[in-house]
Scaffold this active site. Structure first.
Site: not given
Lengths: 417, 255
Positions: B52-53
């Site tokens: 997940l960024d």
């Protein structure tokens, strides 16, 4: 160099003594001590010669030379003279620890030498005798850990008993070397007694020395001068003890340096003498840390964040950790508090502890309160929520008292962020 | 289940808060576990599932010890992930999110829910075709028809991002919220989708929130919040999810 040399020389004499004790009389040749020592020396000389070994060999030369003086033998002078003449320059150049020689010579009981002449190291012995000879492993001449020397050094053993964590100490520059060169009885004991006198607790001595082993190498008069200086500035004994325990590097600073730093804080923050003292007692690491980050933080507060000088003084006095906090964190926290939550400067000055808390925590709680419609930070309005309660209360108390919701609701809300 | 030395081993999910990188989350969980188990272990081998960024939040699957092997199996299962994506009409920025540099502003009064849903249906249709291509199933067989009816067609190999289901959850101008089921995506791709929806509707949109609510078999309920990142909760979570994970892997990859 001297440290391992001393260790090695001690080992050598110990092993010689033991080998001597286990020899059977019938195997012994009747030759003099010096011959035996001479043969032993040549045997040792066959070992690979490195640079480090040069000094070690020098020790043996020196020992042999003194031994030969005490028990002269005509046949051996010639053999000894030639190696000695080869290396007189080296003997002159290298520094010798004078106390080592009397130690070593005094340890040999001379009456034993006359009774049982020892045998040569090159002589063949039976298997049982070989097993009887206890040969200790050679101490490493260079090592990156203190573990190899702990068993042999009284200083290190006593320090470990006090609670010093040697694995931390050896990571520091030159601290391990310093500890090995010190003698417990002469140097270390005096400084430990001094520290106890200053007021460092016994159980804290271990962690103190782990953080600051260099104090053991300091001069005792200098340390006493510094404590006297602090006393002259009217810090009482209990306060000095507290400062020294919390900032172990404090006593390494000279009197001028301490004076400069106290003056700096007094001027920069514009505090009175009493307030500066109070600040320094509460946060003694201010005196031992660097000054540039502190100056920069004050500049940031004034220019970027827009606080007045008096407000900065108040904030720094109440929460000195803001002086040494990271700039990025300071900016981010202020940005969120002022721009997103809409809190004015004077409220922030009243509750400076919000600068110390984690931004994530402030954000989550603020968003939860906003979701519930209870995000009211203005004291003039009803149902006002004070900032220090926002950050300092634990989660359960925050949920029940301030937000008037259950902690499960808070968790569910957090998962929607 | 406990591995050698009392450390837990297996798969569990945590909730990653927005604004932190996923590596920091993994590091924080490792540190908390190591603090409990003592100085014997210097490092924990902890792997992460789909990343997940920093701006996104949601379910992040982590594996400890031999759970890391299960991570690869889960990756090969090609399960869908479900996101809630929040959007805002009227703005367009350079990185498609609301914190980027503003590029243009438009009106959005003409947008209605029906228009939005029409666009979403078009997107779903085009992606469905891609899904069929990558699923390696011969379209002319009965088996393929049955799978398609049940909605169980999944790609078997690595493919470009595919959206299987997309629908609108909330619509209050100018904000809207979508639920997207997708595969092999990145969060930036989802933000780009929001931007393209805005363009299709003759306006512009930015993405305000990307939140993963499901990653394969791990849902938001299984995800542990920061306050629960301790040994006991993690062990419980591993134990609870164990059966689900095993069942899913066996079903997809075969025994």
């Amino acid at each position: 160099m001297a440290l391992w040399a001393r260790q090695v020389s001690r080992w050598w004499w110990c092993s010689m003594k033991r080998a001597h004790a286990t020899e059977f009389p019938q195997k012994l040749r009747s030759c003099s001590n010096t011959t035996w020592r001479c043969h032993a020396f040549y045997h040792l000389a066959l070992l690979p010669s490195e640079n480090d070994f040069s000094l070690w060999k020098l020790q043996t030369y020196r020992l042999l030379s003194t031994g030969s003086c005490s028990q002269p033998s005509s046949s051996d002078d010639g053999s000894l003279a030639s190696p000695e003449s080869n290396l007189p320059s080296e003997v002159n150049q290298k520094q010798e620890k004078a106390e080592m020689l009397p130690d070593v010579n005094a340890a040999i009981p001379y009456e034993d030498w006359d009774d049982i002449p020892p045998s040569s190291a090159l002589e063949e012995i039976s298997e049982e005798e070989a097993m009887q000879i206890i040969a200790e492993p050679l101490l490493p001449l260079q090592s990156s850990t203190l573990r190899d020397y702990v068993d042999h050094s009284e200083t290190l053993a006593k320090l470990v008993h006090l609670g010093v964590d040697l694995s931390q100490v050896e990571k520091r520059q030159k601290a391990g070397q310093l500890l090995l060169t010190l003698d417990f009885e002469k140097d270390v004991r005096k400084i430990l007694l001094f520290l106890k006198d200053v007021g460092v607790e016994d159980n804290q001595l271990g962690s103190f020395l782990t953080k600051n082993p260099y104090i053991l190498g300091e001069d005792l008069e200098a340390l006493e001068t510094r404590v006297a200086y602090l006393k002259s500035k009217k810090f009482d004994k209990r306060e000095i003890a507290q400062m020294v325990s919390r900032a172990p590097y404090l006593l390494l600073f000279s009197v001028e340096r301490l004076d400069n730093r106290l003056g700096f804080f007094k001027n920069e923050l514009g505090l009175s003498v009493r307030k500066t003292k109070d600040l320094v007692i509460r946060f003694p690491r201010l005196l031992t840390g660097k000054l540039e980050p502190v100056k920069e933080n004050i500049q940031i507060c004034q220019i970027e964040l827009g606080f007045q000088r008096s407000e900065i003084q108040h904030i720094m006095f109440k929460t000195p950790k803001t002086l040494t906090a990271s700039k990025k964190r300071l900016r981010q926290t202020f940005d969120y508090l002022h721009n997103v939550m809409g809190i004015p400067h004077d409220m922030l000055t009243r509750f400076p502890q919000v600068f110390n808390s984690k931004l994530l925590r402030i954000r989550e709680r603020h968003l939860f309160l906003k979701f519930l419609g209870r995000a009211q930070y203005d004291p003039a309005q009803p149902s006002y929520i004070s900032l220090d309660q926002l950050v300092s209360l634990p989660d359960e108390v925050f949920c029940t008292e301030i937000a008037k919701a259950s902690i499960q609701d808070f968790e569910k809300f957090l998962k929607t962020l | 289940m406990a591995a050698a030395g009392g450390l837990p081993a297996g798969l569990f999910a945590v909730f990653k808060p927005p604004g932190v990188a996923w590596e920091r989350v993994r590091g924080a969980v490792e540190t908390r576990l190591l603090r409990v188990t003592g100085p014997r272990f210097r490092r924990l081998k902890m792997g992460a599932g789909h990343r997940l960024d920093a701006k996104a939040s949601g379910v992040l699957v982590l594996g400890i010890g031999h759970g890391n092997k299960l991570l690869t199996d889960m990756y090969n299962c090609h399960l869908t992930k479900v996101y809630t994506v929040g959007g805002l009409f009227g703005k367009a920025t350079d990185d498609f999110s609301d914190t980027g540099k503003l590029v243009e502003k438009t009106t959005f009064d003409h947008i209605t829910r029906e228009k939005l849903e029409r666009i979403l249906a078009v997107i779903q249709g085009t992606n469905h075709k891609a899904l069929l291509t990558y699923s390696n199933i011969d379209m002319k067989t009965q088996e393929a028809y049955e799978l398609a009816v049940k909605g169980l067609i999944r790609p078997a190999v690595k493919s470009p991002p595919i959206i299987t289901v997309i629908r609108c959850l909330q619509f209050t101008l100018p904000e809207f919220q979508l639920e997207i089921h997708c595969l092999h995506e990145t969060q930036q791709y989802l933000r780009k989708i929001v931007h393209e929806i805005g363009l299709e509707l003759k306006s512009s949109a930015v993405c305000t929130q990307v939140r993963r609510i499901r990653d394969g078999v791990f849902t938001l309920d299984d995800a542990l919040l920061r306050t629960h990142w301790n040994l006991q909760s993690i062990q419980n979570a591993i134990w609870d999810c164990q059966l689900k994970v095993k069942a899913e892997i066996e079903k997809t990859l075969g025994p």
